[in-house]
Design a protein around this motif. Structure first.
Motif, mmCIF file in Angstrom:
data_model
loop_
_atom_site.group_PDB
_atom_site.id
_atom_site.type_symbol
_atom_site.label_atom_id
_atom_site.label_comp_id
_atom_site.label_asym_id
_atom_site.label_seq_id
_atom_site.Cartn_x
_atom_site.Cartn_y
_atom_site.Cartn_z
ATOM 1 N N LEU A 65 35.817 38.808 42.034
ATOM 2 C CA LEU A 65 35.840 39.037 40.339
ATOM 3 C C LEU A 65 36.382 40.455 40.094
ATOM 4 O O LEU A 65 36.108 41.363 40.815
ATOM 5 C CB LEU A 65 34.545 38.814 39.895
ATOM 6 N N ALA A 66 37.119 40.564 38.958
ATOM 7 C CA ALA A 66 37.733 41.826 38.567
ATOM 8 C C ALA A 66 37.911 41.817 37.153
ATOM 9 O O ALA A 66 38.469 40.578 36.438
ATOM 10 C CB ALA A 66 38.778 42.339 39.451
ATOM 11 N N LEU A 67 37.950 42.889 36.457
ATOM 12 C CA LEU A 67 38.709 43.135 35.222
ATOM 13 C C LEU A 67 39.814 44.002 35.239
ATOM 14 O O LEU A 67 39.518 45.226 35.589
ATOM 15 C CB LEU A 67 37.636 43.830 34.175
ATOM 16 N N ILE A 68 40.840 43.668 35.081
ATOM 17 C CA ILE A 68 42.149 44.322 35.413
ATOM 18 C C ILE A 68 42.954 44.485 34.052
ATOM 19 O O ILE A 68 42.968 43.607 33.028
ATOM 20 C CB ILE A 68 42.936 43.575 36.566
ATOM 21 N N PRO A 69 43.689 45.866 34.127
ATOM 22 C CA PRO A 69 44.771 45.606 33.009
ATOM 23 C C PRO A 69 45.746 44.719 32.823
ATOM 24 O O PRO A 69 46.226 43.991 33.864
ATOM 25 C CB PRO A 69 45.391 47.142 33.240
ATOM 26 N N LEU A 70 46.248 44.292 31.780
ATOM 27 C CA LEU A 70 46.957 43.151 31.533
ATOM 28 C C LEU A 70 48.301 43.673 32.100
ATOM 29 O O LEU A 70 48.882 44.593 31.990
ATOM 30 C CB LEU A 70 47.138 42.839 30.013
ATOM 31 N N GLY A 71 49.110 42.497 33.212
ATOM 32 C CA GLY A 71 50.527 42.887 33.681
ATOM 33 C C GLY A 71 50.081 43.620 35.187
ATOM 34 O O GLY A 71 50.916 43.961 35.822
ATOM 35 N N ALA A 72 48.668 43.975 35.463
ATOM 36 C CA ALA A 72 48.599 44.508 36.910
ATOM 37 C C ALA A 72 48.897 43.539 37.979
ATOM 38 O O ALA A 72 48.793 42.283 37.746
ATOM 39 C CB ALA A 72 46.894 44.945 37.076
ATOM 40 N N GLU A 73 49.558 43.969 38.914
ATOM 41 C CA GLU A 73 50.336 43.229 40.008
ATOM 42 C C GLU A 73 49.140 43.022 41.144
ATOM 43 O O GLU A 73 49.443 42.023 41.913
ATOM 44 C CB GLU A 73 51.339 43.595 40.680
ATOM 45 N N THR A 74 48.037 43.860 41.222
ATOM 46 C CA THR A 74 47.094 43.500 42.373
ATOM 47 C C THR A 74 45.677 43.437 41.595
ATOM 48 O O THR A 74 45.615 43.747 40.566
ATOM 49 C CB THR A 74 47.077 44.906 43.141
ATOM 50 N N ILE A 75 44.758 42.814 42.628
ATOM 51 C CA ILE A 75 43.591 42.366 41.919
ATOM 52 C C ILE A 75 42.361 43.179 42.854
ATOM 53 O O ILE A 75 42.404 42.857 44.172
ATOM 54 C CB ILE A 75 43.485 40.877 42.036
ATOM 55 N N PRO A 76 41.690 44.083 42.599
ATOM 56 C CA PRO A 76 40.717 44.646 43.535
ATOM 57 C C PRO A 76 39.553 43.970 43.459
ATOM 58 O O PRO A 76 39.405 42.883 42.706
ATOM 59 C CB PRO A 76 40.446 46.170 42.480
ATOM 60 N N SER A 77 38.751 44.277 44.456
ATOM 61 C CA SER A 77 37.586 43.499 44.739
ATOM 62 C C SER A 77 36.254 44.092 43.928
ATOM 63 O O SER A 77 35.581 44.926 44.298
ATOM 64 C CB SER A 77 37.247 43.449 46.342
ATOM 65 N N GLY A 78 36.363 43.729 42.627
ATOM 66 C CA GLY A 78 35.360 44.307 41.873
ATOM 67 C C GLY A 78 33.992 43.613 42.213
ATOM 68 O O GLY A 78 32.811 44.439 42.340
ATOM 69 N N HIS A 79 33.748 42.258 42.333
ATOM 70 C CA HIS A 79 32.661 41.614 42.854
ATOM 71 C C HIS A 79 32.763 40.509 43.715
ATOM 72 O O HIS A 79 33.884 39.877 43.336
ATOM 73 C CB HIS A 79 31.677 41.219 41.591
ATOM 74 N N VAL A 80 32.319 40.497 44.955
ATOM 75 C CA VAL A 80 32.706 39.420 45.827
ATOM 76 C C VAL A 80 31.584 38.363 46.021
ATOM 77 O O VAL A 80 30.248 38.838 46.082
ATOM 78 C CB VAL A 80 32.906 40.021 47.361
ATOM 79 N N VAL A 81 31.836 37.153 45.932
ATOM 80 C CA VAL A 81 30.962 36.024 46.063
ATOM 81 C C VAL A 81 31.372 34.726 47.034
ATOM 82 O O VAL A 81 32.660 34.882 47.039
ATOM 83 C CB VAL A 81 30.448 35.606 44.865
ATOM 84 N N SER A 82 30.575 34.249 47.695
ATOM 85 C CA SER A 82 30.969 33.232 48.538
ATOM 86 C C SER A 82 30.378 31.883 47.760
ATOM 87 O O SER A 82 29.688 31.606 47.126
ATOM 88 C CB SER A 82 30.268 33.300 49.943
ATOM 89 N N SER A 83 31.280 30.892 48.108
ATOM 90 C CA SER A 83 31.034 29.483 47.583
ATOM 91 C C SER A 83 29.819 28.703 48.570
ATOM 92 O O SER A 83 29.886 29.053 49.821
ATOM 93 C CB SER A 83 32.172 28.502 47.664
ATOM 94 N N PRO A 84 28.985 28.002 47.905
ATOM 95 C CA PRO A 84 28.892 28.016 46.527
ATOM 96 C C PRO A 84 28.019 29.355 45.737
ATOM 97 O O PRO A 84 27.210 29.760 46.798
ATOM 98 C CB PRO A 84 27.904 26.647 46.439
ATOM 99 N N ALA A 85 28.312 29.356 44.530
ATOM 100 C CA ALA A 85 27.555 30.599 43.867
ATOM 101 C C ALA A 85 27.540 30.156 42.587
ATOM 102 O O ALA A 85 28.530 29.644 41.758
ATOM 103 C CB ALA A 85 28.381 31.907 44.221
ATOM 104 N N GLN A 86 26.600 30.752 41.841
ATOM 105 C CA GLN A 86 26.643 30.868 40.412
ATOM 106 C C GLN A 86 25.835 32.023 39.825
ATOM 107 O O GLN A 86 24.752 32.479 40.655
ATOM 108 C CB GLN A 86 25.925 29.592 39.860
#
Length: 914
Positions: A65-86
């Motif tokens: 999960l991440a909050l990135i600027p609009l138009g960014a080309e890469t996605i950092p690992s802001g928060h990592v989870v494995s399925s299943p998760a809630q």
């Protein structure tokens, strides 16, 4: 992508292909990942959450999960989870406002599976800044409080004092928006203190939520004004004498801020309808302890002001000002004299005494011309100072009476320059003449004859700088009729111990000798008259002979008498001022000159390149000189036998050998030999004019030998020898003909348009004809190598050194000649006869086939054979000898021109050499 292909498909194509097994990647299961955000608009740095609901997968997948600027080309690992998760990921929103998006993606992927838009904002807090007032004095303390509303995060709140950016009102340049100071704030209303700037102007307090900004939450503008304090300056009096002591006191109640200083300024005022600007004379820092400033009153009367300022450099403000007046008074009777009448140059004793409280400057006394009021239509004469001396109060000075008689005035001034006059006295100066002061050695002189003048000056008076001048008595008149005032021809300082010698007058006429008592044309003490004449000179200019050919050296002798050696004497060669060639009138234009020396020459000129009669004239000086003498010479372009050709008749295209020769002493400019088709007239009476065929520049100092192909068209032709380019003199013409192939030539009657040079008077190259024509026509023809008036046995310049008797060439001789002698050219050396062939080698170059003298190994060439007359039997081949003893035999074939045969183009073997 990969595709699954069945065997049945291949069987449908003809059952002729082998079965292929397709391996496919595992199919991605259809899984719905779901995320949600706490708000679509969040404050910068505020709390923010992304909730997620990820179902079970097989195998288990890792998501980020991440909050990135609009138009960014890469996605950092802001928060990592494995399925299943809630659950929900809680974090602080970015500090930089802008448009963002919340995303979920596979851990190793850069393409989001789901995005949600989020806007991060910074919200201002109007009213958060509070000040007790908005107007301050310079360097006054200002308390600033900041109260920040709750419910949001402020990383590092602070308040800054800024100079407001603006455009200058006149030039339009910008003043930067710059920070002058800052303080951290708690945001709970606790005030912080700022020291206001010293300089007046508009400033601004700004509240920021983080270090170094840039986001302004609130702003408040304030004004800084100077502190005027009227009445704090006091003077000891209101009026002062020039230079008197002035005392200024600043009140103890005056508030002094940064850097107080006090200045003396001329009061601005209107004068003559215009506004006079203020002028600051001097200033000083104010002593904060004594608060007293003392200075000398200005040396110039007028209204002045003492002003108190605070600040330095270009930014300061006025606190108070006080005006006062400065005056100046005269001192009658300050100059004391023993008498008031003086002879010119007499010493004047002056005493000075005056009492005043004014300032003591550099007083001085001067002697001035006393000018009367202008009368009638006369303009007012200006006042001239004749002398001056420094003089102190109760002291004495000496001046000399002027050298000009008249009324004068002594004036006493209190300082340097003509400003305030304290006193004045009038005196009288006289000057008498001195008759019979001059004695002349003679009253009748020849031009250039020296003159001695004796001077007797009686004692008992001043003669500042006596001098003697000689001036023409009669005034001259310009071409327009205006009179020209005579100027002094010569002058010398007068001497009483011995006579003064004048070197001699350069122009005839009546002259006046005058004695002046001073430089600058002062008073005439005495004068005498004399007369100067120009004597005639006979045979002053002589030439070595009366006639010359063009370019020949002219030797001239000139007699320059000693009394006529004024400097700049010269002898010049001039175009005849009466008549030029063919009756054209010319002015007397100088075409050459030489400066005369005392030895009389000789002076050598080069005869002009154009025929005519010329004058050789000598003058005793360069400008406005008098003629010493003249002589006349004639210059002509004398025809000379300069051309020889190898025959008089040629076949079309045959090679014609030409030879030029240049005898010693013959001046040629840019000689050219031209081939011309001679003029003729048809039976119908139509005139066929001369036609140029070709031309060649030849050596102007040595003879040339060269060849030219005969024209292809039968007819009469000629070679002309021109002494220069352009339409100028033809010195020699040789005629020849090209054999006719049919009866065409019979219908042409030769008719010359250009006459033969000299018409029978051509001279041999070494003996040009200089005899003038007679009334019966040209001079009688004589042998070309022996002039008519020279004995046959007399040795001449053309006699051979070995003493042999060469046979002179006749005018009709067809034999080619050597350029350095009169002997016929020896053609045997070339194994050629007038009827024999000529060989020409032509090399293949980048410009085509060119005639050459030798061929390099490996080069391509051919041989061309010329016959003056077509042979009875055509030649079959030509043999070419090579270095090393070998040879090449080349077959010949007939060319399109009669009597010309050529070979094929061949190449020299590299191993054979040239």
């Amino acid at each position: 992508m990969r595709y699954l292909v069945s065997k049945q498909f291949f069987k449908c194509l003809g059952r002729c292909l082998l079965c292929l097994c397709a391996v496919t990647a595992p199919m991605r299961p259809a899984i719905a990942q779901d995320i949600a955000i706490s708000a679509q608009r969040v404050e910068a740095g505020g709390s923010f959450a992304i909730s997620f609901n990820i179902p079970e997968t097989d195998p288990s997948q890792i998501y980020k999960l991440a909050l990135i600027p609009l138009g960014a080309e890469t996605i950092p690992s802001g928060h990592v989870v494995s399925s299943p998760a809630q659950g929900a990921w809680q974090f602080d929103a970015p500090q930089v406002p802008g448009r963002y998006q919340a995303v979920i993606a596979l851990l190793n992927a850069e393409r989001p599976l789901q995005t949600l838009p989020v806007e991060v904002v910074v919200t201002p807090t109007p009213g958060a800044l509070r000040l007790s007032k908005t107007t301050f004095l310079g360097i006054e303390t200002a308390a600033v409080a900041a109260t920040l509303p709750g419910g949001r995060r402020y990383p590092n709140p602070w308040v800054g004092l800024f100079a407001v950016g603006q455009n200058m009102p006149i030039g339009g340049a910008s003043v930067g928006d710059e920070r002058l100071g800052w303080e951290w704030v708690q945001g709970d209303g606790t005030p912080v203190n700022f020291t206001m700037p010293r300089w007046p102007g508009i400033y601004e307090f700004r509240l920021f939520d983080r270090s170094e900004g840039p986001y302004v939450l609130d702003r408040t503008r304030v004004t800084v004004k100077p502190p005027p304090q009227p009445g704090v300056i006091a003077l000891d009096k209101e009026s002062y004498e020039v230079g008197a002591q002035v005392s200024v006191t600043v009140s103890g109640e005056a508030q002094l801020f940064a850097q107080p200083w006090i200045a003396l300024t001329r009061e601005g005022r209107e004068e003559g309808g215009g506004q006079m600007l203020e002028q600051r004379f001097h200033w000083d820092w104010l002593n904060r302890d004594t608060r007293v400033w003392q200075f000398a009153a200005p040396s110039t009367e007028g209204r002045y002001e003492v002003r108190l300022y605070d600040g330095d450099g270009q930014f300061y403000f006025e606190m108070d000002r006080q005006a006062f007046e400065v005056i100046a008074k005269p001192e009658a009777g300050a100059i004391k004299l023993a008498k008031t009448t003086f002879n010119i140059g007499e010493v004047i004793d002056i005493s000075v005494a005056y009492g005043t409280e004014r300032g003591q400057y550099s007083s001085w006394v001067g002697l001035f011309e006393l000018v009367a009021e202008a009368t009638g239509a006369n303009a007012q004469k200006s006042v001239h100072r004749h002398g001056w001396e420094w003089v102190r109060n109760n002291d004495a000075a000496t001046l000399k009476a002027p050298i000009w008689p008249g009324k004068y005035e002594l004036r006493l001034y209190d300082r340097d320059g003509r400003h305030y006059m304290l006193d004045r006295q009038t005196i009288t100066v006289v000057v008498p003449p001195v008759p019979q002061a001059l004695t002349l050695s003679a009253r009748q002189l020849a031009i250039g004859q020296p003159l001695q003048v004796s001077t007797a000056l009686p004692e008992g008076r001043a003669y500042p700088s006596p001098w003697i001048s000689i001036t023409r008595l009669e005034p001259t008149t310009s071409a327009g009729g205006a009179e020209i005032t005579p100027r002094a021809s010569e002058w010398h300082w007068a001497r009483t111990d011995q006579p003064v010698t004048f070197q001699g007058l350069r122009h005839p006429g009546r002259y006046r000798v005058r004695l002046f008592d001073r430089d600058g044309g002062g008073y005439i003490l005495d004068e005498e008259e004399l007369e100067v004449t120009v004597p005639a000179l006979a045979n002053a200019v002589r030439s070595d002979k009366p006639q010359y050919r063009t370019g020949e050296k002219i030797s001239v002798s000139v007699d320059l008498p000693a009394e006529r050696q004024f400097g700049g004497a010269f002898v010049g060669l001039y175009i005849n001022e009466d008549t030029g060639g063919q009756g054209i009138d010319y002015g007397r234009n100088r075409i050459g000159h030489q400066w005369l020396a005392v030895d009389g020459g000789p002076y050598v000129f080069e005869a002009p390149s154009t025929e005519g009669t010329y004058q050789i004239i000598a003058f005793d000086r360069e400008k406005d000189g008098y003629e010493l003498g003249r002589t006349s010479v004639q210059v002509g372009a004398t025809p000379v036998n300069l051309l020889r050709i190898s025959g008089r008749s040629f076949q079309p295209g045959a090679m014609i050998r030409l030879q030029t020769r240049v005898p010693a002493g013959l001046r040629l400019y840019d000689p050219i030999v031209k081939m011309m088709h001679s003029s003729y007239r048809l039976d119908s009476g139509v005139l066929a004019a001369e036609v140029p065929i070709t031309s060649r520049h030849v050596n102007r100092s040595e003879g040339d030998t060269f060849e030219v192909a005969a024209p292809q068209t039968p007819g009469k032709y000629e070679f002309r020898f021109y002494d220069r380019g352009g339409h100028f003199y033809i010195l020699d013409i040789e005629e020849f003909e090209v054999a006719a192939l049919g009866p065409e030539a019979a219908r042409r009657t030769p008719e010359r348009l250009t006459p033969m040079p000299g018409e029978g008077r051509r001279a041999s190259p070494n003996q040009p004809d200089t005899s003038p024509p007679t009334e019966d026509g040209p001079a009688a023809e004589t042998s070309e190598d022996t002039p008519a008036d020279t004995p046959a046995t007399e040795e001449s310049d053309t006699a051979p050194e070995d003493g042999s008797n060469p046979t002179p060439d006749t005018a009709d001789s067809d034999s080619p000649t050597d350029p350095t002698s009169d002997e016929p050219i020896d053609n045997a050396a070339d194994d050629l006869t007038p009827d024999g062939p000529k060989l020409q080698i032509e090399a293949l170059t980048e410009y085509g086939l060119q005639s050459v003298d030798e061929i390099a190994p490996g080069a391509s060439f051919r041989v061309r054979v010329y016959y003056p007359l077509p042979p009875k039997e055509a030649p079959k081949s030509v043999q070419v000898a090579l270095q090393g003893g070998k040879s090449m035999t080349l077959l010949l074939k007939a060319d399109k021109n009669a009597g010309v045969y050529v070979t094929d183009v061949v190449r020299v073997p590299l191993s054979e050499g040239e």
